[in-house]
Design an enzyme around this catalytic site. Structure first.
Site, short mmCIF file in Angstrom:
data_model
loop_
_atom_site.label_atom_id
_atom_site.label_comp_id
_atom_site.label_asym_id
_atom_site.label_seq_id
_atom_site.Cartn_x
_atom_site.Cartn_y
_atom_site.Cartn_z
N ALA A 49 -43.93 48.00 10.05
CA ALA A 49 -42.74 48.46 9.32
C ALA A 49 -41.45 48.26 10.12
O ALA A 49 -40.38 48.05 9.53
CB ALA A 49 -42.90 49.93 8.94
N HIS A 86 -47.97 38.77 10.13
CA HIS A 86 -48.22 39.88 9.19
C HIS A 86 -49.52 39.59 8.46
O HIS A 86 -49.78 38.44 8.08
CB HIS A 86 -47.08 40.02 8.19
CG HIS A 86 -45.78 40.31 8.87
ND1 HIS A 86 -45.47 41.56 9.34
CD2 HIS A 86 -44.77 39.50 9.21
CE1 HIS A 86 -44.30 41.50 9.96
NE2 HIS A 86 -43.85 40.27 9.88
N ARG A 113 -44.41 41.13 -1.72
CA ARG A 113 -44.40 42.59 -1.83
C ARG A 113 -42.98 43.10 -2.11
O ARG A 113 -42.13 42.34 -2.56
CB ARG A 113 -45.02 43.19 -0.56
CG ARG A 113 -46.49 42.74 -0.39
CD ARG A 113 -47.12 43.33 0.85
NE ARG A 113 -47.19 44.79 0.76
CZ ARG A 113 -47.49 45.58 1.80
NH1 ARG A 113 -47.75 45.03 2.99
NH2 ARG A 113 -47.54 46.88 1.65
N TYR A 145 -55.03 45.37 3.57
CA TYR A 145 -55.18 45.05 4.99
C TYR A 145 -56.63 44.83 5.42
O TYR A 145 -56.89 44.57 6.60
CB TYR A 145 -54.55 46.16 5.85
CG TYR A 145 -53.07 46.36 5.58
CD1 TYR A 145 -52.16 45.35 5.84
CD2 TYR A 145 -52.58 47.56 5.05
CE1 TYR A 145 -50.80 45.52 5.60
CE2 TYR A 145 -51.23 47.74 4.80
CZ TYR A 145 -50.34 46.72 5.08
OH TYR A 145 -49.01 46.88 4.84
N PRO A 161 -46.50 50.18 14.20
CA PRO A 161 -46.94 51.45 13.62
C PRO A 161 -47.96 51.30 12.49
O PRO A 161 -47.87 50.39 11.67
CB PRO A 161 -45.64 52.08 13.08
CG PRO A 161 -44.69 50.95 12.97
CD PRO A 161 -45.05 49.98 14.05
N ASN A 162 -48.91 52.21 12.52
CA ASN A 162 -49.95 52.36 11.50
C ASN A 162 -51.04 51.29 11.56
O ASN A 162 -52.05 51.39 10.84
CB ASN A 162 -49.35 52.42 10.08
CG ASN A 162 -48.37 53.57 9.94
OD1 ASN A 162 -48.73 54.70 10.24
ND2 ASN A 162 -47.14 53.30 9.52
N ASN A 191 -46.99 41.76 15.62
CA ASN A 191 -46.91 42.31 14.26
C ASN A 191 -46.21 43.66 14.41
O ASN A 191 -46.84 44.67 14.76
CB ASN A 191 -48.29 42.49 13.64
CG ASN A 191 -48.21 42.98 12.20
OD1 ASN A 191 -47.14 43.39 11.74
ND2 ASN A 191 -49.33 42.94 11.48
N GLU A 197 -44.58 35.71 15.20
CA GLU A 197 -44.60 36.90 14.33
C GLU A 197 -45.75 36.76 13.33
O GLU A 197 -45.90 35.71 12.70
CB GLU A 197 -43.25 36.98 13.58
CG GLU A 197 -43.16 38.14 12.60
CD GLU A 197 -41.84 38.14 11.82
OE1 GLU A 197 -40.94 37.31 12.13
OE2 GLU A 197 -41.72 38.95 10.89
N HIS A 237 -38.90 45.36 9.52
CA HIS A 237 -37.87 45.39 8.49
C HIS A 237 -36.70 46.32 8.84
O HIS A 237 -35.72 46.37 8.10
CB HIS A 237 -38.49 45.83 7.15
CG HIS A 237 -39.84 45.22 6.90
ND1 HIS A 237 -40.00 43.86 6.77
CD2 HIS A 237 -41.09 45.75 6.77
CE1 HIS A 237 -41.30 43.60 6.57
NE2 HIS A 237 -41.97 44.74 6.58
N ARG A 266 -56.79 52.02 6.36
CA ARG A 266 -55.50 52.05 5.71
C ARG A 266 -55.43 51.00 4.59
O ARG A 266 -55.59 49.81 4.86
CB ARG A 266 -54.44 51.74 6.76
CG ARG A 266 -53.08 51.52 6.24
CD ARG A 266 -52.18 50.88 7.30
NE ARG A 266 -50.84 50.79 6.78
CZ ARG A 266 -49.90 50.00 7.26
NH1 ARG A 266 -50.15 49.25 8.31
NH2 ARG A 266 -48.73 49.96 6.70
N ASP A 276 -33.69 42.37 18.95
CA ASP A 276 -32.91 42.03 20.15
C ASP A 276 -33.85 41.78 21.33
O ASP A 276 -33.61 40.87 22.14
CB ASP A 276 -31.94 43.17 20.51
CG ASP A 276 -30.70 43.18 19.61
OD1 ASP A 276 -30.51 42.22 18.83
OD2 ASP A 276 -29.93 44.15 19.70
C1 DQA Z 1 -47.39 44.38 7.83
C2 DQA Z 1 -46.41 44.32 6.66
C3 DQA Z 1 -45.36 45.40 6.80
O1 DQA Z 1 -44.44 45.32 5.72
C4 DQA Z 1 -46.00 46.76 6.80
O2 DQA Z 1 -45.03 47.77 7.00
C5 DQA Z 1 -47.11 46.89 7.77
C6 DQA Z 1 -48.01 45.76 7.97
C7 DQA Z 1 -48.56 43.38 7.65
O3 DQA Z 1 -49.21 43.10 8.66
O4 DQA Z 1 -48.81 42.90 6.55
O5 DQA Z 1 -47.33 47.96 8.34
O6 DQA Z 1 -46.71 44.03 9.02
#
Ligand code: DQA
Length: 137
Positions: free
Chosen positions: A74, A97, A104, A22, A9-10, A71, A95, A77, A17, A84
């Site tokens: 959110a 980020h 953070r 980012y 998401p996002n 990635n 994974e 977390h 953003r 799963d």
């Molecule tokens: C993120 C870190 C996450 O905590 C956050 O919610 C994101 C982006 C990152 O790529 O740094 O949306 O996954």
């Protein structure tokens, strides 16, 4: 070699953003450059803001692709379901980020993905995705 980047998401808003966290490049621009750089790799990209769609995609690709770069943003977390799914599939998951989640807020220090992942890369900006591709090569 068939790999897919799955963004949560996002992350469709990259470039607009919180650029201080980012960066100011769109993922589409970055992804085209990555595909060009790794022309020998069949590299796909999927993004969704919807948890169930991310799980569906993991199940769809997770028994045939050579690797998944995830990635979960959110949902990293919060989502037991995504964690799963990562454990349920055969394809190895790296994974990623963009930001340094360890530096953070405390809620970002926990990941439901990491336990099922082959490895975790964070804090290197978009370059983290490139490092993940290299890890599969
Ligand atoms: C993120 C870190 C996450 O905590 C956050 O919610 C994101 C982006 C990152 O790529 O740094 O949306 O996954």
């Amino acid at each position: 070699m068939k790999l897919i980047i799955i963004n949560g998401p996002n992350l469709n808003l990259l470039g607009k953003r919180e650029p201080e966290l980012y960066g100011s490049k769109t993922f589409e621009d970055f992804f085209s450059q990555l595909q060009f750089k790794f022309r020998e790799v069949q590299l796909e990209y999927f993004q969704s803001n919807i948890e169930g769609e991310l799980i569906d995609k993991l199940q769809e690709v997770g028994f045939s692709y050579d690797g998944i770069i995830l990635n979960a943003a959110a949902y990293t977390h919060t989502s037991v379901g995504l964690g799963d799914a990562v454990k349920a599939i055969d394809s190895p998951v790296v994974e990623v980020h963009i930001s340094n989640i360890a530096s953070r807020e405390p809620f970002r220090h926990e990941s439901h993905i990491s336990a099922g992942a082959r490895g975790v890369i964070f804090g290197f900006g978009l370059q983290g995705y490139e490092l993940a591709v290299r890890s599969f090569l």
